[in-house]
Design a protein around this motif. Structure first.
Motif, PDB file in Angstrom:
ATOM      1  N   THR A 129       0.861  -1.187   0.000  1.00 47.37           N
ATOM      2  CA  THR A 129       0.000   0.000   0.000  1.00 47.37           C
ATOM      3  C   THR A 129       0.895   1.233   0.000  1.00 47.37           C
ATOM      4  N   MET A 130       1.413   1.582  -1.152  1.00 44.38           N
ATOM      5  CA  MET A 130       2.434   2.611  -1.333  1.00 44.38           C
ATOM      6  C   MET A 130       2.098   3.945  -0.671  1.00 44.38           C
ATOM      7  N   GLY A 131       0.895   4.451  -0.868  1.00 41.23           N
ATOM      8  CA  GLY A 131       0.523   5.734  -0.272  1.00 41.23           C
ATOM      9  C   GLY A 131       1.470   6.846  -0.658  1.00 41.23           C
ATOM     10  N   ASN A 132       1.989   7.557   0.321  1.00 44.65           N
ATOM     11  CA  ASN A 132       2.928   8.653   0.053  1.00 44.65           C
ATOM     12  C   ASN A 132       4.380   8.207   0.047  1.00 44.65           C
ATOM     13  N   GLY A 133       4.613   6.907   0.163  1.00 44.17           N
ATOM     14  CA  GLY A 133       5.952   6.362  -0.039  1.00 44.17           C
ATOM     15  C   GLY A 133       6.853   6.262   1.173  1.00 44.17           C
ATOM     16  N   TYR A 134       6.353   6.519   2.349  1.00 44.15           N
ATOM     17  CA  TYR A 134       7.226   6.474   3.529  1.00 44.15           C
ATOM     18  C   TYR A 134       7.736   5.069   3.815  1.00 44.15           C
ATOM     19  N   ASP A 135       6.861   4.067   3.750  1.00 42.38           N
ATOM     20  CA  ASP A 135       7.315   2.689   3.969  1.00 42.38           C
ATOM     21  C   ASP A 135       8.176   2.207   2.810  1.00 42.38           C
TER      22      ASP A 135
ATOM     23  N   LYS B 168       9.470  11.360  -3.927  1.00 43.98           N
ATOM     24  CA  LYS B 168      10.201  11.121  -2.679  1.00 43.98           C
ATOM     25  C   LYS B 168      11.453  10.277  -2.937  1.00 43.98           C
ATOM     26  N   LEU B 169      11.334   9.234  -3.739  1.00 42.56           N
ATOM     27  CA  LEU B 169      12.480   8.372  -4.045  1.00 42.56           C
ATOM     28  C   LEU B 169      13.528   9.111  -4.859  1.00 42.56           C
ATOM     29  N   SER B 170      13.084   9.914  -5.809  1.00 46.85           N
ATOM     30  CA  SER B 170      13.994  10.699  -6.647  1.00 46.85           C
ATOM     31  C   SER B 170      14.787  11.679  -5.791  1.00 46.85           C
ATOM     32  N   TRP B 171      14.101  12.348  -4.900  1.00 44.64           N
ATOM     33  CA  TRP B 171      14.746  13.317  -4.005  1.00 44.64           C
ATOM     34  C   TRP B 171      15.844  12.652  -3.174  1.00 44.64           C
ATOM     35  N   GLU B 172      15.616  11.400  -2.791  1.00 41.02           N
ATOM     36  CA  GLU B 172      16.575  10.651  -1.966  1.00 41.02           C
ATOM     37  C   GLU B 172      17.611   9.888  -2.803  1.00 41.02           C
TER      38      GLU B 172
END
Length: 183
Positions: free
Chosen positions: A26-32, A61-65
């Motif tokens: 459940t990807m949502g906003n990507g925190y997990d 979020k992943l790109s930023w990190e």
């Protein structure tokens, strides 16, 4: 006190090793998704959601990190077997996409199917974490169902736990399912 998702991540961290395959159902906003990817940088993380907005938020979020070991999949978690065969750690953070329409929630029918299929693909000594939110209609249905469901799992194959605040009404809580052996 930590938020319930922080505790869920503490439990997942105990099982993750670099090189593992992990799934955010459940990807949502990507925190997990981000958490899993950071804790298995040489492994692979699959993340599922049916909402285009969830995919966009997580991708940003992943790109930023600078994270690249993740495959984002715009599909329901009940179809995960189309994309993965085995995994070590998986997480379902049921409910709705924070910051989005609260009427668009996970549904008991697809959640049941997804968890049952996920347990078949979970590796021995792996864990499946369910974060449940009984404070809304679908969340209450999922909460009731999964609290009963884990009691029916054969203790020869699975060990289950619940982590929740007992003095708060309808608060989010965690169910963990560890696979002890293959069927």
């Amino acid at each position: 006190m930590k938020r319930i998702v922080d505790y869920a991540q503490l439990f997942m961290k105990e099982y993750l090793k670099d090189g593992d395959t992990a799934v955010d159902f459940t990807m949502g906003n990507g925190y997990d998704t981000l958490f899993l990817a950071k804790h298995t940088p040489h492994g692979k993380v699959y993340a599922f959601d049916v909402l285009e907005q969830a995919l966009k938020n997580t991708k940003a979020k992943l790109s930023w990190e600078g994270i690249e070991n993740v495959e984002l999949i715009l599909d329901g978690h009940e179809h995960a077997e189309r994309y993965i065969s085995r995994f070590k750690v998986g997480v379902f953070n049921f409910g709705y996409l924070p910051g989005n329409n609260k009427e668009e929630t996970t549904l008991l029918k697809t959640s049941q199917e997804a968890v049952e299929k996920a347990l078949k693909r979970l590796e021995r000594k792996g864990v499946l974490i369910l974060v449940l939110y009984p404070g809304h209609e679908q969340g209450a249905l999922e909460s009731h169902y999964f609290s009963s469901y884990i009691q029916s799992l054969d203790t020869y194959y699975y060990e289950c736990f619940t982590f929740k605040m007992e003095n708060k009404t309808d608060c989010p809580y965690i169910i963990g399912i560890e696979k002890k052996r293959e069927k």
